[in-house]
Design a protein around this motif. Structure first.
Motif, PDB file in Angstrom:
ATOM      1  N   ILE A  20      35.512 -70.234  31.567  1.00  0.00           N
ATOM      2  CA  ILE A  20      34.684 -70.717  30.460  1.00  0.00           C
ATOM      3  C   ILE A  20      34.314 -72.180  30.673  1.00  0.00           C
ATOM      4  O   ILE A  20      33.159 -72.577  30.500  1.00  0.00           O
ATOM      5  CB  ILE A  20      35.400 -70.509  29.108  1.00  0.00           C
ATOM      6  CG1 ILE A  20      35.503 -69.011  28.799  1.00  0.00           C
ATOM      7  CG2 ILE A  20      34.684 -71.250  27.977  1.00  0.00           C
ATOM      8  CD1 ILE A  20      36.425 -68.669  27.645  1.00  0.00           C
ATOM      9  N   ALA A  21      35.293 -72.996  31.069  1.00  0.00           N
ATOM     10  CA  ALA A  21      35.019 -74.418  31.314  1.00  0.00           C
ATOM     11  C   ALA A  21      34.000 -74.575  32.445  1.00  0.00           C
ATOM     12  O   ALA A  21      33.078 -75.391  32.341  1.00  0.00           O
ATOM     13  CB  ALA A  21      36.318 -75.151  31.656  1.00  0.00           C
ATOM     14  N   GLU A  22      34.153 -73.807  33.513  1.00  0.00           N
ATOM     15  CA  GLU A  22      33.209 -73.874  34.638  1.00  0.00           C
ATOM     16  C   GLU A  22      31.796 -73.518  34.191  1.00  0.00           C
ATOM     17  O   GLU A  22      30.830 -74.194  34.549  1.00  0.00           O
ATOM     18  CB  GLU A  22      33.628 -72.912  35.750  1.00  0.00           C
ATOM     19  CG  GLU A  22      34.805 -73.354  36.558  1.00  0.00           C
ATOM     20  CD  GLU A  22      35.131 -72.343  37.646  1.00  0.00           C
ATOM     21  OE1 GLU A  22      34.623 -72.510  38.765  1.00  0.00           O
ATOM     22  OE2 GLU A  22      35.882 -71.400  37.359  1.00  0.00           O
ATOM     23  N   ALA A  23      31.686 -72.440  33.413  1.00  0.00           N
ATOM     24  CA  ALA A  23      30.375 -71.996  32.959  1.00  0.00           C
ATOM     25  C   ALA A  23      29.721 -73.026  32.040  1.00  0.00           C
ATOM     26  O   ALA A  23      28.523 -73.297  32.157  1.00  0.00           O
ATOM     27  CB  ALA A  23      30.507 -70.653  32.247  1.00  0.00           C
ATOM     28  N   LEU A  24      30.502 -73.614  31.157  1.00  0.00           N
ATOM     29  CA  LEU A  24      29.955 -74.640  30.266  1.00  0.00           C
ATOM     30  C   LEU A  24      29.486 -75.857  31.053  1.00  0.00           C
ATOM     31  O   LEU A  24      28.417 -76.413  30.792  1.00  0.00           O
ATOM     32  CB  LEU A  24      30.998 -75.055  29.222  1.00  0.00           C
ATOM     33  CG  LEU A  24      31.274 -74.041  28.119  1.00  0.00           C
ATOM     34  CD1 LEU A  24      32.538 -74.426  27.355  1.00  0.00           C
ATOM     35  CD2 LEU A  24      30.082 -73.940  27.186  1.00  0.00           C
TER      36      LEU A  24
END
Length: 113
Positions: A20-24
């Motif tokens: 999720i952090a990577e995608a954001l």
């Protein structure tokens, strides 16, 4: 707030949180989301930065912390052909790394090889 203090209990969700952090940070949004349509890029980058810091602090194993650092470094080098001033993703990652270094609660587990 739901993650803080619960790193051990959330161990099985480490990869999901990191994803999720990577995608954001990359601007693609979480898997299965419709990020981009009306999304605020600055808010997404700030959220990614906070999530990376939270993951780094809560998941204390050296391998997990190393994985967080590797993700941040990928953001820095991911758009190496663009000027750093235009690379919001890379700048966000650099600021996050700087915060990790200066924050006393984000201690990296030192591993010698």
């Amino acid at each position: 707030a739901a993650i803080r203090g619960h790193g051990t209990a959330l161990g099985a969700h480490f990869q999901s949180l990191l994803c999720i952090a990577e995608a954001l940070a990359s601007g693609t949004g979480p898997p299965g989301s419709s990020a981009g349509a009306g999304a605020d890029p600055a808010a997404a980058l700030n959220t990614a930065s906070e999530l990376y810091l939270l993951i780094f602090r809560e998941f204390r194993s050296a391998s997990q912390q190393t994985e967080v650092l590797a993700c941040l470094l990928q953001h820095v080098g991911g758009r190496a052909n663009s000027a750093m001033a235009e690379n919001a993703e890379g700048m966000c990652a650099l600021r996050t790394l700087q915060r990790m270094v200066t924050c006393p609660t984000a201690r990296l587990q030192v591993v010698s090889y």
